[in-house]
Enzyme design. Structure first.
Site, PDB file in Angstrom:
ATOM      1  N   LYS A 270       0.796  -1.115  -0.023  1.00  5.97           N
ATOM      2  CA  LYS A 270       0.074   0.029  -0.077  1.00  5.97           C
ATOM      3  C   LYS A 270       1.061   1.165   0.099  1.00  5.97           C
ATOM      4  O   LYS A 270       2.147   1.127   0.560  1.00  5.97           O
ATOM      5  CB  LYS A 270      -0.997   0.118   1.211  1.00  5.97           C
ATOM      6  CG  LYS A 270      -1.998  -1.132   1.430  1.00  5.97           C
ATOM      7  CD  LYS A 270      -2.672  -0.807   2.645  1.00  5.97           C
ATOM      8  CE  LYS A 270      -3.795  -1.658   2.730  1.00  5.97           C
ATOM      9  NZ  LYS A 270      -5.192  -1.693   1.609  1.00  5.97           N
ATOM     10  N   ARG A 344     -10.369 -11.369   1.869  1.00  4.59           N
ATOM     11  CA  ARG A 344     -11.145 -12.439   1.095  1.00  4.59           C
ATOM     12  C   ARG A 344     -10.434 -13.853   1.122  1.00  4.59           C
ATOM     13  O   ARG A 344     -11.250 -14.760   1.296  1.00  4.59           O
ATOM     14  CB  ARG A 344     -11.870 -11.843  -0.293  1.00  4.59           C
ATOM     15  CG  ARG A 344     -10.689 -11.612  -1.080  1.00  4.59           C
ATOM     16  CD  ARG A 344     -10.816 -11.049  -2.316  1.00  4.59           C
ATOM     17  NE  ARG A 344     -11.223  -9.394  -2.073  1.00  4.59           N
ATOM     18  CZ  ARG A 344     -11.524  -8.570  -2.862  1.00  4.59           C
ATOM     19  NH1 ARG A 344     -11.909  -8.632  -4.071  1.00  4.59           N
ATOM     20  NH2 ARG A 344     -11.490  -7.222  -2.426  1.00  4.59           N
TER      21      ARG A 344
END
Ligand code: BES
Ligand code: ZN
Ligand code: ZN
Length: 506
Positions: A270, A344
């Site tokens: 990130k 996920r």
């Protein structure tokens, strides 16, 4: 903090809070009747100054430094969510003024049904506003200015009020415990630390906690969890909590929470600004742990299971890579296209594991996507469900409690976007549009039974789909201005889940 119902204020100097709506005059608030004539005269004189706008608080000191009075404006509304906000403002004002105890008029309002729930909200919001994350701060010599005691002045004793306040305090305390957990820096809140926290004190509450270590996770074949945790020196943990206080024949409610204790994004690192606050990427897990605790403390007679896959997502020489194909517990493979879509990947295994409990319903909670924030802002969690009624119920509870969620589409049409090239499912969509939806649709693949024999079960009847809801709580990970809560973790959706656990019947 304690909230004690009393028929009248405990002392002549106890600071008092007046919740003043636009329509009301201060003298018509029953609390006024407990003031001495001088105090009443003073308040009548300063009537204009005491005229507060909505969400405003003013502090007055009656002559002779006798008593502090806080007047909180409630505007036109004297009901619903305003109760919570007004209470938060009162507590925050008290903290600022270093008032450690106060009384407020808590007599049953006219036209109010659901008395217990009303007082539950009052207490829960008071507790939430009293929270500050001070674990890492040196206390000032006089101590932190928390409110220690609130007197709920009721005129006459009421069991319902006392019960509502007691219950609300439990809910508020668990929300705060969730916030404390989520606020704890990633260096200290590792997967192992999260597991230790889940264990601590759970047995006393009738919650059986089992922690699966890396070896066991490997043995079971949870390739998603293993994949994400590979880059970290911190080993993963899989937290299982069982609170079985319902009839033996009743299928459990299973809650699943994302427990990424720090999300750097992995090799798809990130940017700096986006890494900040990623120690809160285990907020879903924290909420699950504390919603179950709240249910246990409220002695809910249900069977409840909580599952939290806990990992740290780090870039290193041993990290999972874009292009990796991970075999999950379900047997399906995940094609990793972006290591930052890690939530996920670990939830895939947890959802498959949830199925082994033969659940009546599964709800997963995760700070899953920035896209959910882009869609909804920071006031609503995104809600997806394969069952309309379940989704509607959760949204309704959200509106009632203020711990809100908004429905988003879940349609098989989107499955096209997460089809893998070399694996079964890709962990990101083909375009950057609808990121919260593709995240939800990805998770759906692991709750849905699409094995070849799934159209029929042994008795020849069509297989039943498991009612499932996914709450993307990224929008509500942190508090925002105007919520009158301390900076940091918001504790969503502990209130929503707790109410759901109490009310849901399959
Ligand atoms: N934990 C983040 C999502 C997030 C972002 C939560 C901001 C709270 C605040 C999640 O793991 C993530 O990085 N998601 C990616 C998904 C993308 C790569 C498809 C995102 O939202 O950018
Ligand atoms: Zn991520
Ligand atoms: Zn994440």
């Amino acid at each position: 903090m304690k909230i004690i119902p009393r028929t009248k204020p405990s002392s002549a100097t106890l600071p008092l809070v007046f919740f003043l709506s636009q329509k009301n005059a201060i003298r018509r608030i029953p609390l006024f009747g407990f003031l001495n004539p001088m105090e009443r005269e003073y308040l009548e004189q300063i009537k204009e100054q005491a005229d507060v706008k909505e969400k405003e608080a003013k502090v007055f000191v009656t002559p002779g430094n006798a008593r502090k009075i806080i007047v909180v404006g409630t505007g036109k509304v004297s009901a619903g969510i305003m109760t919570g906000i007004a209470m938060r403002i009162a507590v925050q004002t008290a903290k600022r003024e270093k008032i450690n105890s106060f009384g407020f008029w808590a007599g049953i309002p006219k036209k109010r049904n659901g008395t217990k729930k009303f007082y539950e909200a009052v207490a829960a919001h008071a507790a939430m506003a009293n929270f500050e994350f001070v674990k890492y701060k040196t206390p000032p010599p006089e101590g932190f200015p928390f409110v220690e005691e609130i007197e709920a002045i009721t005129g006459k004793p009421s069991k319902e009020i006392a019960e509502g306040l007691r219950r609300g305090l439990i809910i508020g305390e668990e929300i705060n415990a969730c916030r404390e957990l989520a606020n704890t820096p990633g260096g200290d809140m590792t997967p192992r630390a999260l597991a230790t926290h889940a264990v601590a004190g759970s047995e006393e509450l009738g919650i059986r906690t089992t922690i699966l270590d890396e070896k066991k996770i490997k043995e079971l074949g949870m390739g998603g969890i293993l994949g994400v945790s590979k880059g970290s020196v911190e080993p993963p943990r899989f937290i299982i909590q069982e609170y079985m206080r319902g009839p033996k024949t009743k299928k459990p409610i299973v809650l699943v929470g994302k427990g990424v204790t720090f999300d750097t994004g992995g090799l798809n690192l990130k940017p700096s600004s986006a890494i900040y606050e990623m120690h809160m990427d285990m907020s879903g897990g924290a909420a699950v742990i504390h919603a179950i605790r709240a249910a246990a403390r409220l002695k809910v007679k249900k069977n409840i299971v909580g599952l939290v896959p806990a990992v740290e997502n780090m870039p290193s020489g041993s990290s999972y890579r874009p292009g990796d194909l991970l075999r999950t517990l379900s047997g399906k493979t995940i094609e990793v296209l972006d290591t930052d879509a890690e939530g996920r990947v670990i939830l895939a295994d947890a959802l498959s594991y949830a199925k082994t409990f033969d659940p009546s319903v599964v709800i997963d909670v995760a700070t899953l996507t920035g896209a959910a924030m882009a869609a909804l802002g920071q006031r609503y969690s995104a809600l997806f469900s394969n069952e309309k009624k379940l989704g509607a119920r959760l949204c309704a509870i959200g509106e009632e409690t203020g711990d809100r969620a908004w429905p988003m589409p879940l349609s098989a049409d989107y499955e096209e976007e997460i089809k893998g090239t070399f694996g079964d499912v890709a962990n990101v969509g083909k375009t950057r549009y609808g990121g919260a939806i593709t995240g939800a649709v990805f998770l759906w693949q692991f709750i849905k039974d699409d094995s070849p024999d799934s159209t029929q079960n042994k008795s020849g009847k069509p297989a039943k789909t498991i009612p499932w809801a996914h709450l993307d709580i990224a929008p509500r990970m942190t508090t925002i201005e105007g919520e009158y809560l301390a900076k940091g973790a918001a504790g969503a959706p502990v209130m929503l889940l707790t109410r759901f656990l109490e009310e849901y019947s399959s």
